[in-house]
Design a protein around this motif. Structure first.
Motif, PDB file in Angstrom:
ATOM      1  N   LYS A  30     -22.061 -24.501 -45.074  1.00 27.38           N
ATOM      2  CA  LYS A  30     -21.592 -22.920 -45.448  1.00 27.38           C
ATOM      3  C   LYS A  30     -22.516 -22.462 -44.312  1.00 27.38           C
ATOM      4  N   PRO A  31     -22.016 -20.970 -43.752  1.00 24.76           N
ATOM      5  CA  PRO A  31     -23.623 -20.563 -42.592  1.00 24.76           C
ATOM      6  C   PRO A  31     -24.171 -19.210 -43.974  1.00 24.76           C
ATOM      7  N   ARG A  32     -26.119 -19.795 -43.711  1.00 22.99           N
ATOM      8  CA  ARG A  32     -26.538 -18.904 -43.968  1.00 22.99           C
ATOM      9  C   ARG A  32     -27.059 -17.233 -43.594  1.00 22.99           C
ATOM     10  N   ALA A  33     -26.485 -16.499 -44.231  1.00 25.90           N
ATOM     11  CA  ALA A  33     -26.702 -15.438 -43.932  1.00 25.90           C
ATOM     12  C   ALA A  33     -28.108 -14.215 -45.012  1.00 25.90           C
ATOM     13  N   PHE A  34     -28.410 -13.749 -43.928  1.00 27.14           N
ATOM     14  CA  PHE A  34     -29.791 -12.955 -44.209  1.00 27.14           C
ATOM     15  C   PHE A  34     -29.596 -11.329 -43.419  1.00 27.14           C
ATOM     16  N   VAL A  35     -29.621 -10.481 -44.722  1.00 32.30           N
ATOM     17  CA  VAL A  35     -28.835  -8.969 -44.747  1.00 32.30           C
ATOM     18  C   VAL A  35     -30.797  -8.097 -45.387  1.00 32.30           C
ATOM     19  N   SER A  36     -30.586  -7.048 -43.702  1.00 32.52           N
ATOM     20  CA  SER A  36     -32.069  -6.315 -44.855  1.00 32.52           C
ATOM     21  C   SER A  36     -31.389  -4.904 -44.106  1.00 32.52           C
ATOM     22  N   ASP A  37     -31.817  -3.413 -43.785  1.00 32.42           N
ATOM     23  CA  ASP A  37     -31.691  -2.391 -43.492  1.00 32.42           C
ATOM     24  C   ASP A  37     -30.645  -1.817 -42.764  1.00 32.42           C
ATOM     25  N   PHE A  38     -30.847  -2.918 -41.459  1.00 33.94           N
ATOM     26  CA  PHE A  38     -30.294  -2.150 -40.126  1.00 33.94           C
ATOM     27  C   PHE A  38     -29.730  -3.455 -39.220  1.00 33.94           C
ATOM     28  N   VAL A  39     -30.539  -4.818 -40.089  1.00 34.66           N
ATOM     29  CA  VAL A  39     -29.564  -5.890 -39.038  1.00 34.66           C
ATOM     30  C   VAL A  39     -29.260  -7.217 -39.895  1.00 34.66           C
ATOM     31  N   ILE A  40     -27.899  -7.724 -40.029  1.00 35.97           N
ATOM     32  CA  ILE A  40     -27.596  -8.550 -39.903  1.00 35.97           C
ATOM     33  C   ILE A  40     -28.144 -10.257 -39.723  1.00 35.97           C
ATOM     34  N   LEU A  41     -28.596 -10.970 -39.711  1.00 34.49           N
ATOM     35  CA  LEU A  41     -28.745 -12.931 -39.118  1.00 34.49           C
ATOM     36  C   LEU A  41     -28.155 -13.418 -40.189  1.00 34.49           C
ATOM     37  N   VAL A  42     -27.202 -14.326 -39.147  1.00 31.60           N
ATOM     38  CA  VAL A  42     -25.951 -15.461 -40.004  1.00 31.60           C
ATOM     39  C   VAL A  42     -26.267 -16.092 -38.592  1.00 31.60           C
ATOM     40  N   VAL A  43     -26.763 -17.002 -39.372  1.00 30.48           N
ATOM     41  CA  VAL A  43     -27.114 -19.037 -39.031  1.00 30.48           C
ATOM     42  C   VAL A  43     -25.687 -20.085 -39.422  1.00 30.48           C
ATOM     43  N   THR A  44     -25.409 -20.408 -38.625  1.00 31.50           N
ATOM     44  CA  THR A  44     -24.496 -21.963 -39.072  1.00 31.50           C
ATOM     45  C   THR A  44     -25.235 -22.422 -37.912  1.00 31.50           C
ATOM     46  N   LEU A  65     -28.046 -28.044 -29.189  1.00 34.40           N
ATOM     47  CA  LEU A  65     -27.404 -29.152 -30.034  1.00 34.40           C
ATOM     48  C   LEU A  65     -28.506 -29.782 -30.598  1.00 34.40           C
ATOM     49  N   HIS A  66     -29.956 -31.006 -30.669  1.00 28.15           N
ATOM     50  CA  HIS A  66     -30.236 -30.847 -31.726  1.00 28.15           C
ATOM     51  C   HIS A  66     -31.588 -30.800 -31.856  1.00 28.15           C
ATOM     52  N   ASP A  67     -31.674 -29.047 -31.685  1.00 29.89           N
ATOM     53  CA  ASP A  67     -32.340 -28.046 -32.339  1.00 29.89           C
ATOM     54  C   ASP A  67     -31.929 -28.368 -33.838  1.00 29.89           C
ATOM     55  N   ARG A  68     -33.174 -28.285 -34.785  1.00 29.94           N
ATOM     56  CA  ARG A  68     -33.158 -27.743 -36.204  1.00 29.94           C
ATOM     57  C   ARG A  68     -33.506 -26.747 -36.774  1.00 29.94           C
ATOM     58  N   ILE A  69     -33.080 -25.470 -37.537  1.00 31.25           N
ATOM     59  CA  ILE A  69     -33.743 -24.370 -37.750  1.00 31.25           C
ATOM     60  C   ILE A  69     -35.168 -25.138 -38.821  1.00 31.25           C
ATOM     61  N   ILE A  70     -35.918 -24.797 -38.473  1.00 25.37           N
ATOM     62  CA  ILE A  70     -37.036 -24.895 -39.517  1.00 25.37           C
ATOM     63  C   ILE A  70     -37.743 -23.696 -40.252  1.00 25.37           C
ATOM     64  N   ARG A  71     -36.623 -22.385 -39.836  1.00 22.84           N
ATOM     65  CA  ARG A  71     -37.849 -20.907 -40.363  1.00 22.84           C
ATOM     66  C   ARG A  71     -37.256 -20.011 -40.439  1.00 22.84           C
ATOM     67  N   ALA A  72     -36.617 -18.680 -41.096  1.00 18.23           N
ATOM     68  CA  ALA A  72     -35.920 -17.897 -40.438  1.00 18.23           C
ATOM     69  C   ALA A  72     -36.239 -16.856 -41.552  1.00 18.23           C
ATOM     70  N   GLU A  73     -35.777 -15.817 -40.944  1.00 18.76           N
ATOM     71  CA  GLU A  73     -37.645 -14.839 -41.272  1.00 18.76           C
ATOM     72  C   GLU A  73     -36.323 -13.071 -40.929  1.00 18.76           C
ATOM     73  N   ILE A  74     -36.175 -12.243 -42.372  1.00 21.53           N
ATOM     74  CA  ILE A  74     -35.903 -10.552 -42.019  1.00 21.53           C
ATOM     75  C   ILE A  74     -36.345  -9.744 -42.572  1.00 21.53           C
ATOM     76  N   VAL A  80     -35.713 -12.932 -37.160  1.00 27.27           N
ATOM     77  CA  VAL A  80     -36.780 -14.590 -36.104  1.00 27.27           C
ATOM     78  C   VAL A  80     -36.420 -16.054 -37.014  1.00 27.27           C
ATOM     79  N   VAL A  81     -35.805 -16.412 -35.348  1.00 23.02           N
ATOM     80  CA  VAL A  81     -35.456 -17.820 -36.062  1.00 23.02           C
ATOM     81  C   VAL A  81     -36.142 -18.768 -34.959  1.00 23.02           C
ATOM     82  N   VAL A  82     -36.295 -19.423 -35.831  1.00 20.63           N
ATOM     83  CA  VAL A  82     -37.749 -21.123 -35.047  1.00 20.63           C
ATOM     84  C   VAL A  82     -37.106 -22.101 -35.566  1.00 20.63           C
ATOM     85  N   THR A  83     -37.013 -22.845 -34.739  1.00 22.04           N
ATOM     86  CA  THR A  83     -37.097 -24.223 -34.329  1.00 22.04           C
ATOM     87  C   THR A  83     -38.637 -25.279 -33.571  1.00 22.04           C
ATOM     88  N   PRO A  84     -38.184 -26.311 -34.186  1.00 28.15           N
ATOM     89  CA  PRO A  84     -39.645 -27.158 -33.587  1.00 28.15           C
ATOM     90  C   PRO A  84     -39.354 -26.731 -31.717  1.00 28.15           C
TER      91      PRO A  84
END
Length: 144
Positions: A30-44, A65-74, A80-84
């Motif tokens: 399932k995709p991960r959703a992050f919601v704030s006052d003015f933006v929504i971030l969805v990580v699939t 293809l080979h990037d993996r999400i290590i951090r997502a903040e809102i 912001v989304v971070v991979t290695p």
């Protein structure tokens, strides 16, 4: 979020804006959703989607293809989304995800978001994403 699409609505519009999920996204976890006052971030599994409530639009970018999400903040108006390998930023009024690559051997020390900015501190640089311009500023750590 339904099993096959994302739905969002802003206070500036009276209709739902939908974004279909791709087959690989539906079949994977399932995709991960992050919601704030003015933006929504969805990580699939293969893309990042941002919804700007001010512009009432979805924006997307592919994850390599080979990037993996290590951090997502809102925060209030920035995400912001971070991979290695890289980081992406998205903010209110953005028409795209701003990205920056990490240098070879660069280590992430911390990731923080505030109302308008996202900061990534590495062992070599301070990277600041400005939501207003969707751009990254680099400050060499040897300068401070």
């Amino acid at each position: 979020m339904t099993t096959d699409r994302l739905l969002a609505i802003s206070t500036f519009a009276s209709n739902w804006i939908d974004e279909p999920l791709q087959l690989r996204e539906v079949e994977s976890r399932k995709p991960r959703a992050f919601v704030s006052d003015f933006v929504i971030l969805v990580v699939t599994v293969n893309r990042l989607l941002g919804f700007d409530r001010k512009r009432n639009t979805w924006v997307q970018t592919d994850i390599p293809l080979h990037d993996r999400i290590i951090r997502a903040e809102i925060d209030r108006s920035v995400a912001v989304v971070v991979t290695p390998e890289r980081a992406w930023g998205f903010g209110v009024g953005s028409a795209f995800f701003g990205s920056i690559r990490f240098r070879r051997g660069e280590n992430i020390v911390s990731v923080e978001t505030s109302a308008q900015n996202a900061n990534i501190l590495t062992d070599r640089r301070l990277l600041v994403f400005k939501s207003v311009t969707s751009t990254w500023q680099e400050i060499d750590r040897s300068l401070y």
